[in-house]
Design an enzyme around this catalytic site. Sequence first.
Site, short mmCIF file in Angstrom:
data_model
loop_
_atom_site.label_atom_id
_atom_site.label_comp_id
_atom_site.label_asym_id
_atom_site.label_seq_id
_atom_site.Cartn_x
_atom_site.Cartn_y
_atom_site.Cartn_z
N SER A 38 0.85 -1.19 0.00
CA SER A 38 0.00 0.00 0.00
C SER A 38 0.87 1.23 0.00
O SER A 38 2.05 1.19 0.36
CB SER A 38 -0.93 0.00 1.23
OG SER A 38 -0.16 -0.04 2.42
N GLY A 39 0.26 2.34 -0.43
CA GLY A 39 0.94 3.62 -0.41
C GLY A 39 0.18 4.59 0.48
O GLY A 39 -0.46 4.19 1.44
N TYR A 40 0.20 5.86 0.12
CA TYR A 40 -0.50 6.85 0.92
C TYR A 40 -2.01 6.66 0.85
O TYR A 40 -2.72 6.89 1.82
CB TYR A 40 -0.15 8.27 0.42
CG TYR A 40 1.15 8.78 1.00
CD1 TYR A 40 1.16 9.58 2.13
CD2 TYR A 40 2.37 8.47 0.42
CE1 TYR A 40 2.34 10.07 2.67
CE2 TYR A 40 3.55 8.94 0.95
CZ TYR A 40 3.54 9.74 2.07
OH TYR A 40 4.71 10.19 2.61
N VAL B 53 -3.17 -2.62 -2.41
CA VAL B 53 -3.18 -3.43 -3.63
C VAL B 53 -3.09 -4.90 -3.24
O VAL B 53 -2.28 -5.28 -2.38
CB VAL B 53 -2.01 -3.07 -4.56
CG1 VAL B 53 -2.10 -3.85 -5.86
CG2 VAL B 53 -1.98 -1.57 -4.84
N ASP C 78 4.67 12.10 -9.20
CA ASP C 78 5.29 11.16 -8.26
C ASP C 78 6.02 10.11 -9.09
O ASP C 78 5.51 9.02 -9.32
CB ASP C 78 4.22 10.53 -7.37
CG ASP C 78 4.83 9.70 -6.25
OD1 ASP C 78 6.06 9.78 -6.06
OD2 ASP C 78 4.09 8.97 -5.57
N LYS D 127 -3.83 3.97 -1.51
CA LYS D 127 -4.41 2.71 -1.96
C LYS D 127 -3.72 1.50 -1.33
O LYS D 127 -2.54 1.56 -1.00
CB LYS D 127 -4.29 2.58 -3.49
CG LYS D 127 -4.96 3.69 -4.27
CD LYS D 127 -4.90 3.42 -5.75
CE LYS D 127 -3.49 3.46 -6.30
NZ LYS D 127 -2.93 4.80 -6.39
#
Length: 499
Positions: free
Chosen positions: A150-152, A156, A282, A154
Site C-alpha cells: 500500500s501507499g499513501y 493493492v 510522483d 491505496k
Amino acid sequence: MRRRKTAVAAGCCLAFLLGTLLNVLFVPGSEHPPPPREGAPPSPPGGPLYPPEEEEEEDGGGGRAALERQIRERYEEVLRYRQHRPLRPRERRLMDLAPPRTSAEQPGPRGRAAAAAGPRAGASAELSLEPPLLGCRDIRNVSGVQYLGSGYTKAVYKAVLNRTLAVALKAVDFGGHDIARCVRQFSALGDCYRLAAYKIVKEMILLQRLRHANVLQLYGYCYQDSNDIPDTLTTITELGSPLEMIQLLQTSWEDRFRICLSLVRLLHYLAHSPLGSVTLLDFRPRQFVIVDGELKVTDLDDASIEESSCASNSDCFMEFPARNFTLPCSVEGRCQNMNEKRNLYNAYRFFFTYLLPHSAPSSLKPLLDKIVNATGELHWGIDETAAQLERVLELYKSGEYLQNTTRTPKAEYRRVPEAVIPDENYRCWPSYHHKGCLLSVFDVNEAIEICDSYSQCKAFVLTNQTTWTGRQLVFFKMASNHIMPDPDKITYVKVTDYT
C-alpha cells in the site's frame, strides 16, 4: 508493559489490514454507480461519490468547510480529465458494456432510479472501455488473494479470477496515510473516504484514456458497501511484478536496456498523448511494474496535464536533489515542455544512470554515454532521446554493433550437431541462468568470441531459445566430457588454442 503495547499496536495494524481486505473482497455490490442527485453535475465515470454539497455558511470556514472544499477541488479535477475531449460517436457507455444480468440480478431500487433518471444518469458512466469488462460478480469468487502493499492512498492485492486470470485489485486503504490524516483532522470517515476515492477515480479515467503498451490495463471495477460506507470502489487491473532495482542490476544488459526503452516509449507517448503532455509528479520506481519483461506505469493518480504558467523564464524553475534547471517561458505564458522535461530528467536519475551503460557491449557504450549525458543535462527532448534509443535497438538486433570489433578467434572449434552437454556448467555474470553461464549472441562468431574471453570456457551449446530481440541463447561450458544427443541443440567444442 512493553509487550502489551507491542501487542496492541500489532492488533491495530491487523484491524486496518482486515478492514481494507473486506473493502476489496467478499462484499456484494454493483458494477454501476448510483445516479446523480437532482440538479447535481454529472458524476465522473466510475464515480461512486456524489458531487460535494455547497459549503455551509454557518460553518464559518472551519473544518467541515475546508474538507468540502478539498473534495470539490478533487471532484472538479476528475471532471477536467473526463471532459478533456468530447466522446467520439462510436464510443459506448460503460454501463452498456457490463455483462448481462440474470433475472436474479436485475437492478433493485438504485437501478430503477437510474433508469428513471434517463440520459442524465447514463452520462455519469460514459467511458469507452472495451469488453470484457470485469465487475463485482467476477471478484466474489476469487482465489489466491495476496496482499501486495500500500501507499499513501491505496492498498493493492493480487487475486485469481475464475481460477485462470491473475489480476491486481486496488482500493482505498482505510488504514493508510490519507484516510488516517483526514480522519484525525476532520473526524468524518465518510467524507475522508470520498476525498481519497477521487484519486482512484482519476486513475481509472487516465488508465482508460491513455491506451499504450506501457500503461497498465484497466480491466474493470466494482462498487460495494464496506465499513459502513456505501459504494466503496475497487478497480481491477492487469497484474505486474514490482520493479526491484537491485534485482534489475543483476540481470543482463539486454533486459535492462528493454526497461529503459519501454520507459522512453512511454514518456514519448505521454508527451504527445490525447490529453496533451502528461507529467508524472510522483515519479519513482515503485510507480512502475514489469509485465512480460516490459515496463508499465501503474500509478497515475498523481499525474497532471497542467503546464506551468509563467511571466518570465525565472518562473520556469525545476528543482531536483542534484540539479536545477530553468526553462524558457513561451509567448503564450507557459513554461516550454516542462512536463516532458520533468519526466525525462526523472527517467535519467532513476533509470538511465543505473541501467543503461553498465556491462553494455563495448561498441555501444559511446552512444549510450551520449544518451545518458544528454538527458542528464536536458540537452535533448523526448523525441530525440526516443530516436537514439531506437537506433541502439536496431544496431543491437541487426548485429551492426559487431562490425567495428576485432573478431579473430583465439582457438579452433569443432561443430557437433544435435548434441548437448548437460553438465559442466560454470557461473558468469550476468547470466540468464543462476547456476550456469547462459548468454545471448547474435551469431556463432560472437559465441566464439565470448568463449575465448573466458579462460574456463571449453565448449558452448546453441539452444533453440531466443530473447525478446531475437538473439539466440547459448550455454557456455567448462568441459566437453559428456556429450548427449539432442535434436534441438548444436554443440561447439574447443579443439586447440592458437599460440
